[in-house]
Design an enzyme around this catalytic site. Structure first.
Site, PDB file in Angstrom:
ATOM      1  N   ARG A  13      -0.157  -1.888  -2.292  1.00  0.00           N
ATOM      2  CA  ARG A  13      -0.450  -0.493  -2.613  1.00  0.00           C
ATOM      3  C   ARG A  13       0.531   0.370  -1.825  1.00  0.00           C
ATOM      4  NH1 ARG A  13      -5.303   1.209   0.321  1.00  0.00           N
ATOM      5  NH2 ARG A  13      -3.867   2.468   1.524  1.00  0.00           N
ATOM      6  N   HIS A  59      -4.716   5.171  -0.595  1.00  0.00           N
ATOM      7  CA  HIS A  59      -5.889   4.617  -1.297  1.00  0.00           C
ATOM      8  C   HIS A  59      -6.286   5.576  -2.417  1.00  0.00           C
ATOM      9  CE1 HIS A  59      -9.874   3.240  -2.282  1.00  0.00           C
ATOM     10  NE2 HIS A  59     -10.390   4.380  -1.861  1.00  0.00           N
ATOM     11  N   TYR A  85      -3.373   3.881   9.602  1.00  0.00           N
ATOM     12  CA  TYR A  85      -3.719   2.471   9.822  1.00  0.00           C
ATOM     13  C   TYR A  85      -2.614   1.463   9.538  1.00  0.00           C
ATOM     14  CZ  TYR A  85      -4.816   3.246   4.846  1.00  0.00           C
ATOM     15  OH  TYR A  85      -4.761   3.604   3.526  1.00  0.00           O
TER      16      TYR A  85
END
Lengths: 322, 407
Positions: free
Chosen positions: B254, B258, B267
């Site tokens: 990805r 998100h 993160y």
């Protein structure tokens, strides 16, 4: 023509006749095939309809989720959840998918699934086999919740549920499965969803009940002095408010009975609807005779928990004395 | 004493196009030039759709959107293998798969704009599924239905690496196996479930091996290799059509957030992102196509121009649709036949909507008056008065809020 049969046999008859009538009706679940269901509601059906009756793995989310997919594929799924308290393992499939699919797709995909499940107490069953969660199901928009109280209605309502284009929770009161043999019409018998029935006419007080509590309410009335009208709600959602309101406008007094816990139970909703539309007809506050706000006890204390004719009679007396 | 091995398994990994765009003929599916160009166009269209959708969200024209940037090969390659008479059961990041199945861009945008119009079911694609992994069971049900009817057709469902931790995904693969369902489970392992990396999702060495416990085949494919994915998906669907469900784990990344509400910098490292940028599925495929002479600068420019024109039209159409949203329609599709209480709620809603801006709404008073007229019971003066006053106060407030907002 009518047969004298028990409620569990009436369920089986409806399944039998609907599978014969419509090949897209598929009955499946845990132990419903070879074993015929733990209450024998599906006995021998797998032999008669080998392409329409299936045993599945022991997985409630799967059983309910499969129904959404089968619906998209053009079937009318009639899964069984072996006991209503295990529907929680698949509750998300009901709330997040089955019940809202029509709405979120603007009518382009429906889920004509009827989830049959034994529910309620009174048979000295194992823990978590006796709960009454109809208020929880009734709180889910897009889901219908139906509770038959007698064999004829079990057949007629189940037939209507299977033919209904929307998802239906069909709660079968375990204590009534074999309680009595009653007259059930042979052949096609449809009881429309969403219509309550006045099972006893009376002038002084209205008693509203459903499922196993209808028999208790009738017992209470027969053994008491009041001229009570007893309404079997039959479909708890969508609720037949008019039947209740018409009766309350006549009697001016009302007792609502359910086996489920008191707080947030459907009696509260019924009281609210009476407030909305029949408040000024009331001669007394509406009485509730319900289970308590405790986890359904193990069976040594089961009778203490469940409303019975005695408690209902006292509720009627309170309503009449106010 | 007996101790012996009773089961063993292995998981294969397939790659047809390597990161430099070299093709391994042995793993290459049969595709003609027209299909190659269509695969390329769909991947580009998908990326631009995602970029425009994110931009619309940033401008406040649309709500939360989950872009699939970086996952175009995994989606386009697999959805391309499905026949028109077969079903696709997506998750919520499958714009590329929807576009491959012919869904118009404006419908994807409508869903992001908060409109059920974007979730209408057409062409055998189910609507986006928000609860992670729950849709895998619907695909098992569809695939089971295809098996019961003996159809030469299958169902393909998408979910992510995070979803493999959900019970529903395991239940789906397990029942599909038992029921001989015609289902392919396509896991797009994009390495991140919001902020939780793949290795914190499961100690399982591969996700494909989760199929093994369910007794169905599991296979890994380079999910950034559109030809590898296409080949593996075709084989998986062929197997599923015969009653043997398959799980495909497509290894991808990805590249973006998100959703538009997420900030991946919290993160993960830029270094990691850079590594995966180098493996971009579109760049790789482009290299191959240019090498093969299927694509050149002119053709690329032509495709890009066509996509921009299409998106411009589709975004206009999405905006027009957004203007036409009729709020009261929320009542109309709950049931096939609207029950009395819901009809009543709709009427109340419409009356209150109509009364917004009036100083003394009739609804609150009307309820009591209606009751009095119908019932003939006495209403204490104080009750009527206080209800009337309360209604008037609410009316004043509503008036302030709604100035200029309603025609």
């Amino acid at each position: 023509m009518a047969n004298q049969i028990r409620l569990v046999e009436a369920v089986r008859q409806a399944l039998d006749e609907e599978m014969a009538r419509d090949e897209s009706v598929v009955v499946y679940g845990e132990d419903v095939g070879v074993n015929g269901g733990v209450f024998r509601a599906t006995q021998d059906l797998i032999e008669e309809y080998p392409e329409q009756v299936y045993d599945t793995p022991l997985a409630e989310a799967a059983i309910l989720g499969l129904g959404v997919g089968l619906s998209a594929a053009g079937f009318r799924p009639v899964p069984e959840i072996q006991f209503a308290s295990f529907a929680y393992q698949g509750f998300h499939q009901l709330v997040q998918h089955a019940s809202r699919m029509r709405s979120r797709t603007r009518g382009t995909l429906g889920v004509p699934m009827t989830v049959r499940t034994p529910y309620g107490g009174g048979i000295r069953a194992l823990e978590l086999h006796s709960e009454s969660y109809e208020a929880g199901f009734a709180h889910v928009p897009g889901l219908k919740t139906v509770v038959p109280a007698n064999p004829a209605d079990a057949k007629g309502l189940l037939t209507a549920a299977i033919r209904d284009p929307d998802p239906v929770m069909f709660l079968e009161p375990t204590s009534r499965y074999r309680a009595s043999r009653e007259s059930v019409p042979e052949g096609e018998h449809v009881v429309p969803l969403g219509e309550a029935e006045v099972v006893r006419e009376g002038e002084e007080v209205t008693v509203v009940a459903w499922g196993a509590m209808v028999a208790e309410a009738l017992d209470a009335v027969e053994s008491g002095d009041a001229d009570a009208e007893v309404i079997d709600l039959r479909t708890v959602s969508p609720m037949d408010s008019e039947a209740i309101l018409d009766s309350v406008r006549k009697t001016g007094r009302c007792v609502v009975v359910h086996e489920a816990p008191r707080t947030g139970g459907l009696a509260a909703e019924i009281v609210a609807r009476i407030n909305d539309d029949a408040l000024y007809y009331l001669e007394a506050p509406v009485e509730r005779v319900t289970g308590y706000d405790v986890p359904f006890p193990l069976f040594a204390r089961e009778e203490a928990y469940r409303p019975d004719a005695d408690r209902i009679r006292r509720g009627i007396e309170r309503a009449l004395s106010a | 004493m007996v101790r012996e091995q009773v089961a063993e398994f292995s998981v294969e990994y397939v790659q047809a196009l390597d990161e430099e765009g070299n093709l391994d003929e042995a793993q290459a599916p049969e595709v003609d030039d027209e299909d190659l160009l269509e695969l390329y166009r769909l991947m580009r269209l998908s990326r631009r759709t995602d970029e425009r959708a994110v931009a619309l969200q940033r401008r406040g024209e649309s709500g939360t959107y989950a872009p699939g940037i970086g996952q175009e090969a995994a989606q386009v390659g697999s959805a391309f293998a499905l026949g028109d008479d077969e079903w696709m059961v997506p998750s919520f990041r499958e714009s590329a798969a929807y576009l491959t199945r012919g869904a118009p861009v404006h419908r994807l945008l409508w869903y992001a704009m908060g409109m059920e119009e974007g979730a209408e079911v057409a062409d055998r694609n189910t609507p986006p599924s928000i609860p992670v992994g729950s849709q895998a069971l619907h695909a098992a049900g569809l695939g089971w239905g295809q098996a019961i009817r003996g159809e030469d057709a299958a169902t393909l469902t998408y979910f992510g690496d995070g979803a493999t931790s959900q019970g529903d995904v395991y239940e789906a693969m397990n029942v599909a196996g038992v029921l001989d369902a015609h289902t392919v489970f396509c896991c797009q392992n994009n390495q991140w479930a919001i902020s939780v990396p793949r290795e914190r999702q499961s100690r399982s060495e591969t996700l494909a091996q989760k199929a093994v416990a369910a007794g169905i085949d599991g296979i890994q494919v380079d999910g950034n290799d559109v030809l590898g994915v296409l080949g593996v998906a075709r084989d998986a669907l062929e197997s599923a059509r015969e009653g043997n469900p398959v799980m495909v784990e497509a290894l991808t990344y990805r590249q973006s957030m998100h959703t538009t509400s997420d900030d991946p910098r919290v993160y993960r490292t830029e270094e990691e992102e850079g590594d995966w940028d180098a493996r971009d599925p579109i760049v790789r495929f482009e290299r191959y196509l240019r090498e093969e002479g299927v694509l050149d600068d002119d053709r690329m420019a032509e495709i890009a121009d066509d996509i921009e024109a299409l998106l411009s039209d589709e975004i206009d159409r999405a905006r027009e649709g957004r203007e036409q949203v009729e709020p009261a329609e929320m009542f109309d599709y709950v049931f096939a036949e609207t029950p009395p209480e819901l009809r009543r709620q709709r009427e109340t809603f419409e009356r209150e909507e109509g009364e917004k801006g009036e100083t003394a709404p009739a609804s609150a008073e009307g309820g009591l008056r209606g009751e009095r007229e119908a019932g003939g019971a006495e209403i204490p003066e104080s009750v009527e008065q206080s209800a009337g006053e309360a209604a008037e106060e609410r009316g004043d407030e509503a008036d302030d809020e709604e100035v200029g907002d309603r025609g």
